[in-house]
Each structure stands twice: as C-alpha cells, then as structure tokens.
Write a protein that holds these residues in place. Structure first.
Motif, PDB file in Angstrom:
ATOM      1  N   ASP A  28       0.848  -1.187   0.000  1.00  0.00           N
ATOM      2  CA  ASP A  28       0.000   0.000   0.000  1.00  0.00           C
ATOM      3  C   ASP A  28       0.887   1.242   0.000  1.00  0.00           C
ATOM      4  N   TYR A  29       0.656   2.125  -0.971  1.00  0.00           N
ATOM      5  CA  TYR A  29       1.493   3.318  -1.122  1.00  0.00           C
ATOM      6  C   TYR A  29       1.592   4.125   0.167  1.00  0.00           C
ATOM      7  N   LEU A  30       0.492   4.240   0.901  1.00  0.00           N
ATOM      8  CA  LEU A  30       0.458   5.075   2.097  1.00  0.00           C
ATOM      9  C   LEU A  30       0.821   4.330   3.377  1.00  0.00           C
ATOM     10  N   ALA A  31       1.044   3.035   3.266  1.00  0.00           N
ATOM     11  CA  ALA A  31       1.279   2.221   4.464  1.00  0.00           C
ATOM     12  C   ALA A  31       2.677   2.428   5.036  1.00  0.00           C
ATOM     13  N   SER A  56       9.233  11.185  -1.961  1.00  0.00           N
ATOM     14  CA  SER A  56       7.823  11.048  -1.589  1.00  0.00           C
ATOM     15  C   SER A  56       7.401   9.603  -1.356  1.00  0.00           C
ATOM     16  N   TYR A  57       8.117   8.659  -1.955  1.00  0.00           N
ATOM     17  CA  TYR A  57       7.771   7.249  -1.763  1.00  0.00           C
ATOM     18  C   TYR A  57       8.193   6.741  -0.383  1.00  0.00           C
ATOM     19  N   ARG A  58       9.135   7.435   0.241  1.00  0.00           N
ATOM     20  CA  ARG A  58       9.624   7.096   1.590  1.00  0.00           C
ATOM     21  C   ARG A  58      10.429   5.809   1.616  1.00  0.00           C
ATOM     22  N   ASN A  59      10.801   5.275   0.467  1.00  0.00           N
ATOM     23  CA  ASN A  59      11.450   3.959   0.460  1.00  0.00           C
ATOM     24  C   ASN A  59      12.801   3.945  -0.257  1.00  0.00           C
ATOM     25  N   GLU A  60      13.441   5.102  -0.369  1.00  0.00           N
ATOM     26  CA  GLU A  60      14.777   5.117  -0.975  1.00  0.00           C
ATOM     27  C   GLU A  60      15.719   4.155  -0.247  1.00  0.00           C
ATOM     28  N   ALA A  61      15.622   4.115   1.075  1.00  0.00           N
ATOM     29  CA  ALA A  61      16.501   3.238   1.858  1.00  0.00           C
ATOM     30  C   ALA A  61      16.194   1.768   1.604  1.00  0.00           C
ATOM     31  N   VAL A  62      14.942   1.443   1.303  1.00  0.00           N
ATOM     32  CA  VAL A  62      14.581   0.061   0.988  1.00  0.00           C
ATOM     33  C   VAL A  62      15.224  -0.353  -0.340  1.00  0.00           C
ATOM     34  N   VAL A  63      15.189   0.546  -1.313  1.00  0.00           N
ATOM     35  CA  VAL A  63      15.843   0.268  -2.595  1.00  0.00           C
ATOM     36  C   VAL A  63      17.333   0.040  -2.368  1.00  0.00           C
ATOM     37  N   ALA A  64      17.950   0.886  -1.572  1.00  0.00           N
ATOM     38  CA  ALA A  64      19.375   0.736  -1.277  1.00  0.00           C
ATOM     39  C   ALA A  64      19.653  -0.595  -0.592  1.00  0.00           C
TER      40      ALA A  64
END
Length: 269
Positions: A28-31, A56-64
């Motif tokens: 979920d985008y907002l989760a 805005s996705y808040r997940n740059e660190a997850v990609v890294a």
C-alpha cells in the motif's frame, strides 16, 4: 538490456522498475515501511538494473537495502530519485540541497544517476531557481543527470530556454487511453527523453482485447505489447510488479517488432 543515450552522453536502461509500493505493508502506497526487499531482489535476479524511487515514496533506503543484498556493485545500477515539488524542498537553495543530501544518504550512495523534480508548481521562476541548485550538484558529480517529471510543454520549455543544463528526461504518465503524445513528441523533438510512469495502468478491457490480438502474433501478452510500443517510439518505461514472473515478462520484449499497422492500432487506443 537495451539503453538510450541521454543528452548528457549517459546510457540509461530503457526498462526500469517502479518501486512506489515496495517495502511497504500490504503493498500500500500510504502504508508503513516494513523494509521488505523481496520485490527488489526478484527484480534484480530477473535482470533489472534501473530502479525508480522518490523522496515522496519514503522507500529510498529500501531500494538501497535491496541493492546491497544483491551483492552487486553500485556501479551496476542506474538509480533515479525525485525531489518533491513542494515548498519544504524547493523554497530556497538550502532546502533543495537538504533534499539531495537526504536522497544520497537514504540511497547509501555518493551519486545518483538521474534526479528529477517530481512535480511542477505554479511559478516558472521558482522552478528555474530550484533547477539551478540541481545544476550545481551536476557540476560536483553528485547528480549524473537531472530531469523533470509531470512537466507540460510550457514548463519544460521554460527550462530548455533558460537553464544552463538541459533536462535529460521528462517522466510523464503514458498508457493506453492517455498516451500523452503531444508532450512526448515535444520532448523527443527537444532532445529530452520521455519516460512513461504507470505504463500498464488503467488499461480497459477493450484495449486489452486489441493488444492481446496483436500479442498473439508473437506469443506475447498485452502488457508486453504496450511496453514494446513505447520503447519502439523512444520512450523509457517504468513498469512495476510485485510478481516475479511478471517482472520477467516485462523485460522480455526485445525479440519481436511491431508492424506499422499494429503501431497505428495501438496509437489509436
């Protein structure tokens, strides 16, 4: 992986993976962020090397994290992130710099391959001022290329006229029913590579039927036909899937070519 050459001379993979629901509860985008890298790791195993994220996705660190877990070198990947087009990140030079530094830290990298202004806003002058700060980061080698997202012809044209460094990419919504041909054609004419976000979204049943009929000639799915059409006309595509098999299918589009008549049918959808 096939690449396009940006106006900077940098090669960019023509297929990237969208990530806006990766690493989040229930996709979920907002989760809340749960740091799950399953989809990133499966995409890497399938052959993706281009990942598209954003502050805005808040997940740059997850990609890294997913890239680190792959064991591959950072240099094997093309990373795109985006600066929000809102005052907290654009009001003055200091907050723009803070945004870039935030992305660099979250992505755990010393450079970002492509950095975009995520959305335009009302002031052309303010957007140009933000752009000039990004240009300084290009000079320092921190950002290898810079571009925009969701810019119309007037907004993109203003930067093309007044900026020192030409935008390399304009990332826009493009899919059957909303190809956005005018801004794609304008971008291509000006040497700015168009990039389609949501390329497989909002495809109605009638369009799927037409695309499936075309795909049957090549043993391809309707989704693969869409992606092939976009790449053939010079558009980078950023599909997103949480399914390993669909991730693989989205990459398997370079072993067939659409006829002129088929491309006309697709363009009319």
């Amino acid at each position: 992986m096939k690449t396009f050459k940006l106006n900077t001379g940098i090669e960019i993979p023509v297929i990237g993976s969208g990530t806006n629901t990766y690493g989040k509860e229930n996709h979920d985008y907002l989760a809340a962020i749960n740091n799950d890298t399953t989809e990133i790791r499966s995409a890497i195993n399938a052959g993706y090397r281009h990942f598209d994220t954003a502050i805005s996705y808040r997940n740059e660190a997850v990609v890294a994290k997913g890239i680190a877990e792959s064991g591959l070198d950072r240099s094997d990947f093309f990373l795109t992130s985006k600066l929000p087009g809102e005052p907290a990140y654009t009001a003055d030079e200091a907050v723009v710099r803070k945004g870039v530094e935030q992305s660099l830290k979250a992505l755990n990298t010393t450079y970002i391959d492509l950095y975009l202004i995520h959305h335009p806003w009302d002031s052309l002058a303010e957007m140009l001022a933000t752009w000039k700060v990004l240009e300084d980061h290009v000079d320092k080698g921190v950002l290898k290329a810079i571009g925009v997202s969701n810019f119309n012809q007037e907004q993109l044209g203003h930067l093309l006229t007044h900026a020192r460094i030409k935008p390399a990419v304009n990332q826009i919504e493009s899919h059957p029913g909303k190809w956005n041909d005018a801004i794609i054609d304008y971008s291509l004419k000006e040497g700015v590579i168009p990039e389609a976000w949501g390329p497989l979204s909002r495809v109605n049943d009638q369009a799927k039927e037409s695309l499936t009929t075309i795909g049957n000639d090549y043993g391809k799915t309707w989704a693969q036909v869409i992606l092939r059409y976009q790449v053939a006309r010079g558009v980078i595509v950023i599909p997103k899937s949480h399914d390993k098999h669909r991730q693989e299918l989205n990459l398997a589009i370079f072993d067939f070519n659409l006829t002129d008549d088929q491309q006309k049918i697709i363009a009319a959808l």
